[in-house]
Design an enzyme around this catalytic site. Structure first.
Site, PDB file in Angstrom:
ATOM      1  N   ARG A 217     -12.406   9.089 -10.868  1.00 42.75           N
ATOM      2  CA  ARG A 217     -11.212   8.412 -11.361  1.00 42.75           C
ATOM      3  C   ARG A 217     -11.618   7.392 -12.426  1.00 42.75           C
ATOM      4  O   ARG A 217     -12.789   7.163 -12.653  1.00 42.75           O
ATOM      5  CB  ARG A 217     -10.460   7.739 -10.210  1.00 42.75           C
ATOM      6  CG  ARG A 217     -10.011   8.727  -9.126  1.00 42.75           C
ATOM      7  CD  ARG A 217      -9.443   8.033  -7.910  1.00 42.75           C
ATOM      8  NE  ARG A 217      -9.047   8.990  -6.879  1.00 42.75           N
ATOM      9  CZ  ARG A 217      -8.662   8.644  -5.657  1.00 42.75           C
ATOM     10  NH1 ARG A 217      -8.636   7.356  -5.294  1.00 42.75           N
ATOM     11  NH2 ARG A 217      -8.311   9.565  -4.779  1.00 42.75           N
TER      12      ARG A 217
ATOM     13  N   ARG B  88     -11.435  17.265  -0.757  1.00 44.63           N
ATOM     14  CA  ARG B  88     -10.032  16.881  -0.860  1.00 44.63           C
ATOM     15  C   ARG B  88      -9.087  18.084  -0.866  1.00 44.63           C
ATOM     16  O   ARG B  88      -7.897  17.944  -0.603  1.00 44.63           O
ATOM     17  CB  ARG B  88      -9.792  16.039  -2.121  1.00 44.63           C
ATOM     18  CG  ARG B  88     -10.505  14.689  -2.085  1.00 44.63           C
ATOM     19  CD  ARG B  88     -10.033  13.790  -3.208  1.00 44.63           C
ATOM     20  NE  ARG B  88      -8.606  13.531  -3.106  1.00 44.63           N
ATOM     21  CZ  ARG B  88      -8.073  12.575  -2.344  1.00 44.63           C
ATOM     22  NH1 ARG B  88      -8.849  11.783  -1.632  1.00 44.63           N
ATOM     23  NH2 ARG B  88      -6.760  12.404  -2.323  1.00 44.63           N
TER      24      ARG B  88
ATOM     25  N   PHE C 289      -5.442  -8.124   2.204  1.00 44.24           N
ATOM     26  CA  PHE C 289      -4.730  -8.608   3.394  1.00 44.24           C
ATOM     27  C   PHE C 289      -5.233  -9.987   3.790  1.00 44.24           C
ATOM     28  O   PHE C 289      -4.449 -10.852   4.209  1.00 44.24           O
ATOM     29  CB  PHE C 289      -4.936  -7.613   4.542  1.00 44.24           C
ATOM     30  CG  PHE C 289      -4.353  -8.050   5.860  1.00 44.24           C
ATOM     31  CD1 PHE C 289      -3.008  -7.900   6.122  1.00 44.24           C
ATOM     32  CD2 PHE C 289      -5.169  -8.586   6.850  1.00 44.24           C
ATOM     33  CE1 PHE C 289      -2.464  -8.293   7.345  1.00 44.24           C
ATOM     34  CE2 PHE C 289      -4.644  -8.977   8.069  1.00 44.24           C
ATOM     35  CZ  PHE C 289      -3.286  -8.830   8.314  1.00 44.24           C
TER      36      PHE C 289
ATOM     37  N   ASP D  18      -0.068   5.113   1.301  1.00 45.07           N
ATOM     38  CA  ASP D  18      -0.219   5.968   2.479  1.00 45.07           C
ATOM     39  C   ASP D  18      -0.124   5.176   3.774  1.00 45.07           C
ATOM     40  O   ASP D  18      -0.791   4.155   3.944  1.00 45.07           O
ATOM     41  CB  ASP D  18      -1.570   6.695   2.438  1.00 45.07           C
ATOM     42  CG  ASP D  18      -1.573   7.865   1.473  1.00 45.07           C
ATOM     43  OD1 ASP D  18      -0.488   8.288   1.042  1.00 45.07           O
ATOM     44  OD2 ASP D  18      -2.668   8.359   1.154  1.00 45.07           O
TER      45      ASP D  18
ATOM     46  N   ASP E 138       0.868  -1.164   0.000  1.00 45.18           N
ATOM     47  CA  ASP E 138       0.000   0.000   0.000  1.00 45.18           C
ATOM     48  C   ASP E 138       0.916   1.229   0.000  1.00 45.18           C
ATOM     49  O   ASP E 138       2.137   1.111   0.177  1.00 45.18           O
ATOM     50  CB  ASP E 138      -0.885  -0.053   1.252  1.00 45.18           C
ATOM     51  CG  ASP E 138      -1.642   1.231   1.507  1.00 45.18           C
ATOM     52  OD1 ASP E 138      -2.279   1.730   0.570  1.00 45.18           O
ATOM     53  OD2 ASP E 138      -1.580   1.734   2.644  1.00 45.18           O
TER      54      ASP E 138
ATOM     55  N   THR F 204      -2.612 -14.322  -0.599  1.00 48.94           N
ATOM     56  CA  THR F 204      -1.559 -13.451  -0.084  1.00 48.94           C
ATOM     57  C   THR F 204      -1.175 -13.812   1.347  1.00 48.94           C
ATOM     58  O   THR F 204      -1.941 -14.439   2.083  1.00 48.94           O
ATOM     59  CB  THR F 204      -1.987 -11.968  -0.105  1.00 48.94           C
ATOM     60  OG1 THR F 204      -3.011 -11.762   0.877  1.00 48.94           O
ATOM     61  CG2 THR F 204      -2.481 -11.553  -1.491  1.00 48.94           C
TER      62      THR F 204
ATOM     63  N   ASP G  12     -13.564   5.272  -0.890  1.00 46.95           N
ATOM     64  CA  ASP G  12     -13.640   4.919  -2.306  1.00 46.95           C
ATOM     65  C   ASP G  12     -14.940   4.190  -2.597  1.00 46.95           C
ATOM     66  O   ASP G  12     -15.468   3.448  -1.752  1.00 46.95           O
ATOM     67  CB  ASP G  12     -12.468   4.013  -2.700  1.00 46.95           C
ATOM     68  CG  ASP G  12     -11.127   4.723  -2.585  1.00 46.95           C
ATOM     69  OD1 ASP G  12     -11.091   5.946  -2.805  1.00 46.95           O
ATOM     70  OD2 ASP G  12     -10.125   4.051  -2.270  1.00 46.95           O
TER      71      ASP G  12
END
Length: 256
Positions: free
Chosen positions: A132, A143, A230, A20, A18, A235, A190
């Site tokens: 986006r 923002r 995660f 941030d 990731d 993964t 998001d």
């Protein structure tokens, strides 16, 4: 079997990050220390970044002066992998508006803006919806805020659950849209089609058949935008608290 393009890496593993609060402070540039460690790791394994922001924003944070960010990572995944690069070459992308449709999107956008207009929070700025390629990003405060204003809102949100309440309403109101609402960062969340979370990027690496895929992220809790990847069975997840913790864990896991 990992392809010949990665034959120089002793470990047939992919390490994804990731951005941030994992590689950088939120919306801040990467440090030379983290960059140097990633370059050392890349000598051993394949590395990549998967962020919710678009490619331009990710590049601003990860690109050191005089360098090209695409040269420092094997994979670059913007908008959860909806914009993707492998060894500097762009892969096929997906479109949020094609999935939702113009008419339904207008209904969603209008509802969001009306909700924000009626929201009583300490401050509001601008850019409440950022459109986006593969998603929209919604910020109750807007923002266009300073870093201090972002930090202040994050504390306020933790106390008052502004984003949690907003997301709850949207999930109920637009249950038939097939959308996921995922809280990330300090001031926003998001909105993207179900399945277009960060696990979307994994379809771009399936052909390599890595022995292991590691993911490092901070928002790994339920509702966080790192949660799905995660916890994905494909993964090995590592939850971090910031760039310094990422450095510490990388050294421990990969012997750097």
């Amino acid at each position: 079997m990992v392809s010949a393009v990665f034959a120089d890496r002793p470990l047939k593993k992919l390490v994804l990050f990731d951005v941030d609060d994992t590689l950088t402070p939120p919306r801040q540039p990467i440090s030379p220390e983290v960059t140097a460690l990633l370059r050392d790791l890349r000598k051993k394994a394949v590395i990549g970044v998967v962020g919710g922001s678009d490619f331009v924003k990710i590049s601003e944070q990860l690109q050191l002066p005089g360098t090209n960010v695409l040269d420092d990572f094997d994979y670059m995944f913007g908008e959860n992998g909806l914009t993707a690069y492998k060894l500097g070459k762009q892969l096929p992308s997906q479109s949020f508006i094609s999935f939702v449709g113009e008419e339904r999107y207008k209904v969603l956008a209008n509802f969001i803006l009306h909700y924000i207009a009626d929201l009583d929070i300490p401050i509001k700025r601008g850019t409440f919806i950022e459109f986006r390629n593969g998603m929209i990003n919604v910020s109750p405060m807007g923002r266009n805020a300073t870093m201090q204003e972002r930090n202040d809102f994050e504390l306020y949100d933790k106390q008052h659950g502004v984003r949690l309440a907003f997301v709850k309403v949207l999930r109920e109101k637009f249950a038939d849209y097939g959308l996921t609402f995922s809280i990330g960062g300090k001031i926003s969340f998001d909105v993207f089609p179900n399945g277009w979370d960060k696990t979307f990027c994994l379809r771009h690496v399936e052909d390599e058949q890595f022995e292991e895929i590691h993911f490092f992220g901070d928002k790994t809790h339920q509702g966080g935008n790192d949660h799905e990847i995660f916890n994905d069975p494909r993964t090995i997840g590592h939850s971090v608290t910031g760039p310094s913790d990422t450095v510490k864990q990388l050294k421990e896991v990969f012997g750097l």
